[in-house]
Design an enzyme around this catalytic site. Structure first.
Site, mmCIF file in Angstrom:
data_model
loop_
_atom_site.group_PDB
_atom_site.id
_atom_site.type_symbol
_atom_site.label_atom_id
_atom_site.label_comp_id
_atom_site.label_asym_id
_atom_site.label_seq_id
_atom_site.Cartn_x
_atom_site.Cartn_y
_atom_site.Cartn_z
ATOM 1 N N ARG A 120 -13.789 4.873 -13.247
ATOM 2 C CA ARG A 120 -13.114 4.169 -14.407
ATOM 3 C C ARG A 120 -13.989 3.266 -15.197
ATOM 4 N NH1 ARG A 120 -10.265 4.403 -9.618
ATOM 5 N NH2 ARG A 120 -7.938 4.446 -9.568
ATOM 6 N N GLY A 127 0.612 -1.198 0.111
ATOM 7 C CA GLY A 127 0.019 0.071 -0.112
ATOM 8 C C GLY A 127 0.651 1.072 0.135
ATOM 9 N N ASP A 142 -8.538 -0.393 -15.904
ATOM 10 C CA ASP A 142 -8.826 0.303 -14.963
ATOM 11 C C ASP A 142 -7.999 1.621 -14.584
ATOM 12 O OD1 ASP A 142 -6.621 -1.778 -14.774
ATOM 13 O OD2 ASP A 142 -5.993 -1.134 -12.911
#
Length: 465
Positions: free
Chosen positions: A189, A129, A263
């Protein structure tokens, strides 16, 4: 784009909350060891009324992610699927970022503040992350250069160094870490719609179409377009127009995004999420940016094909709401719209007045041939031939009837143009990495903004604001 954005007062508008129960998951930001402000884009901040924040408040909001007044009470990790190098993947979503806030800019547009490197989410899979500081610096450079060249791009709003040491397989490790905030006109998206199709969430897709039409409006579809009054068909036309213009803007900028997965495709046509990007060292259609793109799927010359294919996946998703015929009719507009956009943007960057589709097409072909024959770096080519100067041979013939625009900015008298070839990118990073010297980066940002002033705003398609 490259002109100064309209200054604004802060107007929070967390519109996404009407959809968030099924579109996103509430998450918490990572607790970083430090939050040292390294880059704050006060020009972008002024456009949404946030330029007056002190550095202390800036770090609280964009490093610790304390909510902005009247805005989202908690960050939202958005849910989506996507084709990654044409392989469908349902196991993705915001894995190291989230939507932090929404507000109106000075032009009344709904804008998002979204993060990269802000910690793990339910969609992180095996990732940590985090974002490397080098990755954040590269995104600053990419967005500033693209904005200066008239590309519809997200803007790097903030970079804060976080004090962690990260291990990465594709750069020397351990390496410094950062959290970045980008200012974007939506984070919806194509992959967002693909997820709703996969789960057959028709009602939710109808609500998302309505949200997009309300907050990201576009010109009406052509009068003869079948199904032009249906909301899904209207949105399809908007996306096709935006993708065609985005593809053209990449080509005229000599830019290779590197990872044009569904995406990574914003339905507003705004380019974002810059990883292995490159600018062309010479005009080479087969040039790739990503070392892992072994088949050259997203090579420079294949980017229009990639965006067309992605728009096709959007049409597939919208089949949940509309028949094939009107969606296919919208898709068929991509090619002509792309060619119009290339001509419009090419003549703008070259500094000449358009002479119509046929002549402009011949001019583009002559310029491409001249770049291939000379192996000129594209930024240097456009600069050296600005307004038709310095041309000879076939290029001179192609330019002979073109009228130059009036260029009064001193940039056009510089010895050389601004560019963004990889050696300079690495040099800017090395100064930070080895000496903690941020002046080359800040000097480059200033130089790119000056170039943007010289170019002026890119031309928009007819019927667009």
């Amino acid at each position: 784009m490259s002109d100064e954005p309209q200054a604004a007062i802060y107007r929070p508008d967390p519109a996404i909350q009407s959809l968030s129960d099924w579109l996103a998951s509430p998450v918490e930001a990572a607790d970083f060891p430090q939050t040292e402000v390294r880059f704050r884009n006060d020009r972008a901040a002024a456009s949404v009324g946030l330029a007056s924040l002190s550095d202390e408040d800036w770090a609280r909001h964009f490093g610790r992610f304390e909510p902005l007044d009247g805005n989202l009470p908690q960050p939202l990790a958005l849910k989506y699927h996507g084709h990654q190098f044409r392989v469908y993947n349902p196991e993705i979503g915001d894995g190291r970022g989230f939507l932090f806030a929404q507000m109106r800019d000075g032009d009344g547009r709904l804008m998002d503040l979204g993060t990269k490197g802000s910690g793990t989410t339910p969609y992180s899979r095996a990732g940590d992350g985090r974002l490397t500081l080098k990755g954040a610096v590269r995104e600053i450079l990419a967005t500033e250069m693209l904005e200066a060249l008239g590309v519809n791009t997200s803007r790097t709003f903030s970079v804060i160094e976080t004090g962690e040491q990260l291990m990465r397989s594709d750069e020397p490790s351990p390496t410094r870490s950062a959290v970045m905030v980008r200012l974007s006109h939506s984070h919806i998206r194509i992959g967002t719609f693909q997820r709703l199709l996969a789960h057959e969430e028709k009602d939710h897709m109808e609500a998302l179409v309505d949200y997009c039409l309300e907050h990201f409006p576009g010109p009406p579809a052509p009068q003869d377009a079948p199904g032009r009054e249906q909301p899904a068909v209207r949105l399809m036309h908007h996306v096709v127009e935006r993708m065609a213009d985005l593809a053209a803007s990449y080509m005229v900028a000599g830019f290779v995004h590197g990872v044009l997965n569904t995406d990574n495709m914003n339905i507003t046509g705004e380019s974002f999420d810059y990883g292995p990007w490159r600018w062309l060292p010479k005009w080479e259609p087969g040039f790739t940016a990503a070392y892992f793109d072994h088949a050259g799927l997203y090579a420079f010359g294949r980017q229009p094909e990639a965006l067309h294919w992605n728009a096709g996946q959007f049409a597939v998703a919208l089949r949940l709401l509309a028949d094939s015929e009107p969606l296919v009719a919208a898709m068929e507009r991509f090619g002509p719209l792309y060619m119009e956009a290339v001509a419009r943007r090419w003549t703008w960057r070259l500094g000449v007045q358009s002479r119509g589709p046929e002549a402009d097409s011949q001019l583009v072909a002559a310029c491409e041939k001249a770049m291939r024959d000379s192996e000129a770096q594209p930024d240097a080519f456009f600069f050296n031939h600005r307004g038709g100067r310095g041309a000879d041979g076939e290029l001179s013939d192609a330019l002979s009837d073109y009228e130059a625009v009036e260029d009064t900015h001193e940039y056009w008298s510089d010895e050389a143009p601004q560019s963004m070839v990889i050696d300079e990118v690495e040099s800017i990073w090395s100064a930070i990495d080895e000496r903690d010297d941020w002046s080359p980066l800040m000097d480059k940002v200033s130089a790119l903004r000056r170039m943007g002033e010289a170019h002026g705003p890119a031309p928009t398609p007819s019927g667009h604001a």
